[in-house]
Design a protein around this motif. Sequence first.
Motif, PDB file in Angstrom:
ATOM      1  N   LEU A  69       0.478  -1.402  -0.181  1.00 51.17           N
ATOM      2  CA  LEU A  69       0.438   0.159   0.196  1.00 51.17           C
ATOM      3  C   LEU A  69       1.166   1.445  -0.312  1.00 51.17           C
ATOM      4  O   LEU A  69       0.503   2.424  -0.146  1.00 51.17           O
ATOM      5  N   TYR A  70       1.664   1.221   0.358  1.00 49.92           N
ATOM      6  CA  TYR A  70       2.875   2.035   0.610  1.00 49.92           C
ATOM      7  C   TYR A  70       3.419   2.799  -1.356  1.00 49.92           C
ATOM      8  O   TYR A  70       2.994   1.850  -2.199  1.00 49.92           O
ATOM      9  N   PRO A  71       3.308   3.976  -1.178  1.00 50.64           N
ATOM     10  CA  PRO A  71       3.512   5.215  -2.881  1.00 50.64           C
ATOM     11  C   PRO A  71       4.510   4.269  -3.068  1.00 50.64           C
ATOM     12  O   PRO A  71       4.444   4.143  -4.025  1.00 50.64           O
ATOM     13  N   HIS A  72       5.284   4.294  -2.664  1.00 51.24           N
ATOM     14  CA  HIS A  72       6.963   3.645  -3.187  1.00 51.24           C
ATOM     15  C   HIS A  72       6.749   1.770  -3.740  1.00 51.24           C
ATOM     16  O   HIS A  72       7.758   1.676  -5.187  1.00 51.24           O
ATOM     17  N   SER A  73       6.110   1.147  -2.904  1.00 52.21           N
ATOM     18  CA  SER A  73       5.498  -0.218  -4.484  1.00 52.21           C
ATOM     19  C   SER A  73       4.526   0.171  -4.955  1.00 52.21           C
ATOM     20  O   SER A  73       5.245  -0.453  -6.062  1.00 52.21           O
ATOM     21  N   LEU A  74       3.885   0.833  -4.950  1.00 53.47           N
ATOM     22  CA  LEU A  74       3.263   1.084  -5.778  1.00 53.47           C
ATOM     23  C   LEU A  74       3.735   1.716  -7.273  1.00 53.47           C
ATOM     24  O   LEU A  74       2.489   1.649  -8.264  1.00 53.47           O
ATOM     25  N   THR A  75       4.910   2.726  -6.858  1.00 54.54           N
ATOM     26  CA  THR A  75       5.378   3.275  -7.867  1.00 54.54           C
ATOM     27  C   THR A  75       5.929   3.239  -9.322  1.00 54.54           C
ATOM     28  O   THR A  75       6.053   2.505  -9.990  1.00 54.54           O
ATOM     29  N   GLY A  76       6.881   1.330  -7.924  1.00 54.75           N
ATOM     30  CA  GLY A  76       6.826   0.328  -9.461  1.00 54.75           C
ATOM     31  C   GLY A  76       5.906  -0.349 -10.110  1.00 54.75           C
ATOM     32  O   GLY A  76       5.796  -0.981 -11.259  1.00 54.75           O
ATOM     33  N   ILE A  77       4.266  -0.955  -9.893  1.00 54.13           N
ATOM     34  CA  ILE A  77       3.512  -0.887  -9.974  1.00 54.13           C
ATOM     35  C   ILE A  77       3.030  -0.306 -11.248  1.00 54.13           C
ATOM     36  O   ILE A  77       3.366  -0.244 -12.671  1.00 54.13           O
ATOM     37  N   LEU A  78       2.860   1.040 -11.018  1.00 47.60           N
ATOM     38  CA  LEU A  78       2.151   1.782 -11.955  1.00 47.60           C
ATOM     39  C   LEU A  78       3.177   2.580 -13.089  1.00 47.60           C
ATOM     40  O   LEU A  78       2.253   2.888 -13.801  1.00 47.60           O
ATOM     41  N   SER A  79       4.093   2.091 -12.788  1.00 47.91           N
ATOM     42  CA  SER A  79       5.112   2.643 -13.615  1.00 47.91           C
ATOM     43  C   SER A  79       5.722   1.767 -14.126  1.00 47.91           C
ATOM     44  O   SER A  79       6.505   1.940 -15.702  1.00 47.91           O
ATOM     45  N   ALA A  80       5.311   0.508 -14.754  1.00 43.95           N
ATOM     46  CA  ALA A  80       5.476  -0.976 -15.210  1.00 43.95           C
ATOM     47  C   ALA A  80       4.938  -0.975 -16.919  1.00 43.95           C
ATOM     48  O   ALA A  80       4.228  -0.117 -17.280  1.00 43.95           O
ATOM     49  N   SER A  81       5.701  -1.424 -17.547  1.00 46.70           N
ATOM     50  CA  SER A  81       5.278  -1.402 -18.983  1.00 46.70           C
ATOM     51  C   SER A  81       4.267  -1.866 -19.619  1.00 46.70           C
ATOM     52  O   SER A  81       4.040  -1.514 -20.792  1.00 46.70           O
ATOM     53  N   SER A  82       4.606  -3.034 -18.932  1.00 51.01           N
ATOM     54  CA  SER A  82       3.495  -4.177 -18.931  1.00 51.01           C
ATOM     55  C   SER A  82       3.041  -4.710 -18.265  1.00 51.01           C
ATOM     56  O   SER A  82       3.742  -5.287 -17.128  1.00 51.01           O
ATOM     57  N   GLU A  83       1.793  -5.679 -17.809  1.00 49.50           N
ATOM     58  CA  GLU A  83       1.154  -6.488 -17.161  1.00 49.50           C
ATOM     59  C   GLU A  83       2.346  -8.244 -17.223  1.00 49.50           C
ATOM     60  O   GLU A  83       2.422  -8.347 -15.901  1.00 49.50           O
ATOM     61  N   ARG A  84       2.841  -7.637 -18.325  1.00 50.68           N
ATOM     62  CA  ARG A  84       3.971  -9.010 -18.460  1.00 50.68           C
ATOM     63  C   ARG A  84       4.434  -8.761 -17.206  1.00 50.68           C
ATOM     64  O   ARG A  84       5.495 -10.039 -16.716  1.00 50.68           O
ATOM     65  N   VAL A  85       5.212  -7.590 -16.918  1.00 50.15           N
ATOM     66  CA  VAL A  85       6.485  -7.064 -16.623  1.00 50.15           C
ATOM     67  C   VAL A  85       6.297  -7.048 -15.184  1.00 50.15           C
ATOM     68  O   VAL A  85       6.687  -7.592 -13.799  1.00 50.15           O
ATOM     69  N   ILE A  86       5.601  -7.060 -14.172  1.00 53.04           N
ATOM     70  CA  ILE A  86       3.975  -7.123 -12.871  1.00 53.04           C
ATOM     71  C   ILE A  86       4.141  -8.479 -12.937  1.00 53.04           C
ATOM     72  O   ILE A  86       4.527  -8.930 -11.378  1.00 53.04           O
ATOM     73  N   ARG A  87       3.464  -9.623 -13.488  1.00 51.17           N
ATOM     74  CA  ARG A  87       3.709 -10.929 -13.490  1.00 51.17           C
ATOM     75  C   ARG A  87       5.631 -11.882 -13.473  1.00 51.17           C
ATOM     76  O   ARG A  87       5.473 -11.843 -12.622  1.00 51.17           O
ATOM     77  N   ARG A  88       6.423 -11.422 -14.315  1.00 53.69           N
ATOM     78  CA  ARG A  88       7.689 -11.472 -14.480  1.00 53.69           C
ATOM     79  C   ARG A  88       8.282 -11.377 -13.029  1.00 53.69           C
ATOM     80  O   ARG A  88       8.654 -11.637 -12.172  1.00 53.69           O
ATOM     81  N   ASN A  89       8.035  -9.735 -12.312  1.00 54.81           N
ATOM     82  CA  ASN A  89       8.902  -9.765 -10.896  1.00 54.81           C
ATOM     83  C   ASN A  89       8.063 -10.102 -10.225  1.00 54.81           C
ATOM     84  O   ASN A  89       8.739 -10.359  -9.186  1.00 54.81           O
TER      85      ASN A  89
END
Length: 322
Positions: A69-89
């Motif tokens: 829920l922290y902004p710095h955690s959400l930054t990585g999600i919202l700035s990801a280039s695609s859904e695939r990147v989020i799943r991989r990370n």
Amino acid sequence: MIAVVKDLLIYVTVLTAIVIVPIHLGGFEKIFSAVPAAKLTLPEPPAGSLGSLSSYATLALGSALALFLYPHSLTGILSASSERVIRRNAAMLPAYSIMLGFLALLGFMAIALGVQSMPEFADGFTRYGNNFSVPALFLATFPSWFVGVAFAAIAIGALVPASIMSIAAANTWTRNVHCAFFRPLASEAEEARVAKLVSLIVKAGALVFIFALPLQYAIQLQLLGGIWIIQILPAVVLGLRWRFLNGGALLIGWTVGTGLGTWMAWLQAFKGATYAITVFGLAIPGYAAVYSVVVNILVAVILSLIFGAAGWTGRAAQASRA
């Protein structure tokens, strides 16, 4: 790029340590046998209380719920280039949990080596307490050049998350406060300029905390931050699943939860984040964040049902139907 360098340095440092140090000490069997039994398990709770068992369980649960829920955690999600990147990370995240387990082993190795009783490290332990155990372990075991690599990994490992946090805080201020209330027609260049300035201010504020506050406050400030940030869980997580939740009820629940959690921490003089409740004569110490967010959810659900029965659905629901 710096985060990649940080990860490589930390992995090289820790993996080298868990191989070389046990060889130096005679194996893991000797390491674990040197650790006092009281440090291997949680202490037995006293009669009429769950003691540290419930404290540990609720701290783990509350910290896990608050983490994303922290902004710095959400930054990585919202700035990801695609859904695939989020799943991989996300698939790679367990590797960091394993690394935390390895780091815990370094503490056992420091106990087995007896660094706390070595006279050359007395000043370090006097100044930094048990936090000096792992640095002392490296100083006592490895050559100076590898100690430099290890200390660089520690320094970079602290700077990378701090930079992400300051960027997230700056973006949150710029988009949600500056542009929303002061400069709604601000250009992208102005947004970038304000964000950079606020990021610098946040970094300066962090330095004030480092040099002006006692070191032991760091963990307590983290736990106190968890009490506050977890209160948005019903709105940003449950609100996406349970459409009946009313916006006004969620706001009231957030207010009640934040006030209750802060009050619990205030009763501990802000030196701790655990609060004991008594249920049928059994004391259950636990993380104030968990207790307060449960109250938050109950208030939001009950008021949403009441508001719905009264016919007040709120602007969000009306817009959804429209």
